[in-house]
Design a protein around this motif. Structure first.
Motif, PDB file in Angstrom:
ATOM      1  N   GLY A   1       7.938  -8.524  -6.793  1.00 14.15           N
ATOM      2  CA  GLY A   1       7.528  -7.958  -8.071  1.00 14.15           C
ATOM      3  C   GLY A   1       6.112  -8.323  -8.449  1.00 14.15           C
ATOM      4  O   GLY A   1       5.375  -7.498  -9.002  1.00 14.15           O
ATOM      5  N   ASN A   2       5.707  -9.558  -8.135  1.00 14.63           N
ATOM      6  CA  ASN A   2       4.347  -9.984  -8.448  1.00 14.63           C
ATOM      7  C   ASN A   2       3.297  -9.155  -7.725  1.00 14.63           C
ATOM      8  O   ASN A   2       2.181  -8.961  -8.229  1.00 14.63           O
ATOM      9  N   VAL A   3       3.621  -8.691  -6.536  1.00 18.54           N
ATOM     10  CA  VAL A   3       2.679  -7.883  -5.761  1.00 18.54           C
ATOM     11  C   VAL A   3       2.712  -6.416  -6.201  1.00 18.54           C
ATOM     12  O   VAL A   3       1.678  -5.779  -6.372  1.00 18.54           O
ATOM     13  N   LEU A   4       3.919  -5.876  -6.395  1.00 20.07           N
ATOM     14  CA  LEU A   4       4.061  -4.444  -6.646  1.00 20.07           C
ATOM     15  C   LEU A   4       3.771  -4.056  -8.094  1.00 20.07           C
ATOM     16  O   LEU A   4       3.184  -3.005  -8.349  1.00 20.07           O
ATOM     17  N   ALA A   5       4.200  -4.871  -9.050  1.00 19.80           N
ATOM     18  CA  ALA A   5       4.069  -4.476 -10.459  1.00 19.80           C
ATOM     19  C   ALA A   5       2.615  -4.262 -10.884  1.00 19.80           C
ATOM     20  O   ALA A   5       2.309  -3.238 -11.507  1.00 19.80           O
ATOM     21  N   PRO A   6       1.670  -5.178 -10.573  1.00 23.11           N
ATOM     22  CA  PRO A   6       0.284  -4.901 -10.950  1.00 23.11           C
ATOM     23  C   PRO A   6      -0.262  -3.635 -10.284  1.00 23.11           C
ATOM     24  O   PRO A   6      -1.050  -2.899 -10.892  1.00 23.11           O
ATOM     25  N   ALA A   7       0.152  -3.374  -9.040  1.00 18.01           N
ATOM     26  CA  ALA A   7      -0.303  -2.159  -8.364  1.00 18.01           C
ATOM     27  C   ALA A   7       0.234  -0.913  -9.064  1.00 18.01           C
ATOM     28  O   ALA A   7      -0.473   0.105  -9.184  1.00 18.01           O
ATOM     29  N   ILE A   8       1.471  -0.969  -9.545  1.00 11.61           N
ATOM     30  CA  ILE A   8       2.048   0.168 -10.262  1.00 11.61           C
ATOM     31  C   ILE A   8       1.356   0.362 -11.607  1.00 11.61           C
ATOM     32  O   ILE A   8       1.121   1.496 -12.046  1.00 11.61           O
ATOM     33  N   VAL A   9       0.988  -0.730 -12.269  1.00  7.96           N
ATOM     34  CA  VAL A   9       0.229  -0.628 -13.518  1.00  7.96           C
ATOM     35  C   VAL A   9      -1.090   0.096 -13.276  1.00  7.96           C
ATOM     36  O   VAL A   9      -1.475   0.995 -14.036  1.00  7.96           O
ATOM     37  N   LYS A  10      -1.787  -0.286 -12.224  1.00  4.23           N
ATOM     38  CA  LYS A  10      -3.053   0.365 -11.888  1.00  4.23           C
ATOM     39  C   LYS A  10      -2.841   1.835 -11.521  1.00  4.23           C
ATOM     40  O   LYS A  10      -3.678   2.684 -11.819  1.00  4.23           O
ATOM     41  N   ARG A  11      -1.731   2.139 -10.878  1.00  2.00           N
ATOM     42  CA  ARG A  11      -1.442   3.526 -10.492  1.00  2.00           C
ATOM     43  C   ARG A  11      -1.125   4.389 -11.701  1.00  2.00           C
ATOM     44  O   ARG A  11      -1.635   5.519 -11.816  1.00  2.00           O
ATOM     45  N   ASP A  12      -0.320   3.871 -12.625  1.00  2.00           N
ATOM     46  CA  ASP A  12       0.141   4.671 -13.752  1.00  2.00           C
ATOM     47  C   ASP A  12      -0.818   4.664 -14.930  1.00  2.00           C
ATOM     48  O   ASP A  12      -0.723   5.528 -15.810  1.00  2.00           O
ATOM     49  N   TYR A  13      -1.701   3.682 -14.982  1.00  4.44           N
ATOM     50  CA  TYR A  13      -2.672   3.590 -16.088  1.00  4.44           C
ATOM     51  C   TYR A  13      -4.091   3.492 -15.535  1.00  4.44           C
ATOM     52  O   TYR A  13      -4.878   2.659 -15.993  1.00  4.44           O
TER      53      TYR A  13
END
Length: 373
Positions: free
Chosen positions: A112-124
């Motif tokens: 989660g620590n790796v994927l969640a920030p990447a998803i934040v950058k993708r969606d916002y």
């Protein structure tokens, strides 16, 4: 799907963020109860607190392997389910299961620590600084909630086992909601599929762009691992994370050792966690003062340094150091998520993993000092 629905689905990542710390932070205030119940000494308890960080260091290497074979959203769902199962395994069985469940918790949070920030950058992607500040605030809010309620839950539910197993529920809820998001997103893609004419126009446009004469950049490219900035970023990320986990695990024990009650110790941990929410939201506004990120880095680091020295030399004023430490840890975390640092770490996995190893090393040394005293 209308824009409001899309925004709600995108905001679910912040619910995921709430789950990325409580299962670890809740252990600190309950270490004495765990030790009494399992008849473990301080060394084993310290190792238990540090084990999730070792899982960070070892299992983060698997994230790219998983995302290369499965969709990022599916991997995140699997991590949330593993987190819920790990919380239950850790609390429901014997001492061996405690270790296994702790590794499961640490491994799932590592993903989660790796994927969640990447998803934040993708969606916002158009509001990265604001979104990363909000993400950091939700992570910190989860930590504060866990630190504040751990002892109270243990007293209300009859021990540390049910108090730790409680955190399986929000992880499971987040996994279910993310499954719904994934299904709705796929349905939306099918409904919004381009017509053949539109698709043809896009192909012609791409072909025209591809046939444009390319501008050749003759400037030499320096490998990331040879850039001093890369290693400074690695050190910053590792130090801020190791400081956060060290203080989160050991602050209750330090406070009670110098004469504070368990209630006061829990309140200090809550202050340390909660103030990070505010500073995490403020620091992105100063991210590029004077044209760079140096000012923001100094503003974030100084309070954490003051708190570290205070706890080392004047621990009897622990309430004050909790304030400084809380401001510093939230600001440092938000600063470490900034776009430039994410750019470096995204393009060099070795650097990112080195920072994770540093987190583990930085969090284990207090255990070594305590055992050698």
């Amino acid at each position: 799907m209308n824009k409001n629905s899309q925004n709600i689905l995108a905001a679910l990542i912040f619910l995921v963020a709430l789950n990325l710390r409580p299962a670890i932070i809740a252990v600190g205030p309950l270490l004495s109860q765990i030790g009494t119940d399992l008849q473990w000494g301080e060394s084993l308890l310290g190792l238990l607190a540090a084990l999730p960080l070792l899982a960070f260091a070892l299992l983060s290497f698997l994230v790219q392997f998983l995302t290369s074979r499965f969709e990022t959203d599916k991997v995140l769902i699997g991590a949330l389910i593993l987190l819920a199962v790990g919380c239950l395994v850790r609390s429901a069985f014997d001492s061996t299961a405690v270790w296994i469940g702790t590794v499961m918790v640490g491994g799932s949070i590592a993903v989660g620590n790796v994927l969640a920030p990447a998803i934040v950058k993708r969606d916002y992607r158009h509001h990265i600084s604001m979104a990363t500040g909000a993400y950091s605030a939700f992570v910190t809010a989860g930590s504060a909630l866990a630190g504040l309620t751990a002892a109270a839950l243990a007293e209300a539910l009859g021990g540390w086992r049910p108090a730790l197993s409680v955190w399986a529920l929000p992880a499971l809820i987040a996994a279910i909601l993310w499954c719904i998001r994934l299904c709705l997103s796929k349905k939306n893609k099918v409904e919004d599929a381009p017509s053949p004419t539109t698709d043809k126009d896009k192909k012609l446009k791409l072909l025209a762009e591809a046939t444009k004469p390319a501008q050749i950049n003759t400037a030499p490219t320096i490998p990331l691992w040879k850039r001093p900035t890369t290693w400074l970023v690695t050190l910053f990320m590792g130090l801020q994370s190791s400081a956060f986990y060290t203080f989160s695990n050991w602050l209750p024990s330090l406070a009670t050792a110098v004469g504070f009650s368990n209630t006061d110790a829990g309140m200090q941990l809550f202050i340390f966690q909660a103030l990070g929410i505010i500073s995490g939201l403020i620091i992105p506004k100063s991210m590029y003062l004077k044209g760079n990120q140096i000012t923001a880095g100094l503003l974030a680091s100084v309070p954490l340094l003051i708190a570290s020295l205070g706890w080392l030399f004047l621990p009897q004023y622990s309430f004050a150091w909790s304030v400084f430490g809380g401001i510093g840890q939230g600001a440092c975390r938000a600063h470490s998520y900034c776009p430039a640092r994410q750019h470096i770490c995204r393009n060099n996995r070795t650097i990112r993993y080195c920072s994770i190893v540093w987190i583990f090393i930085g969090s284990v040394w207090p255990l070594c000092l305590w055992s050698a005293r």
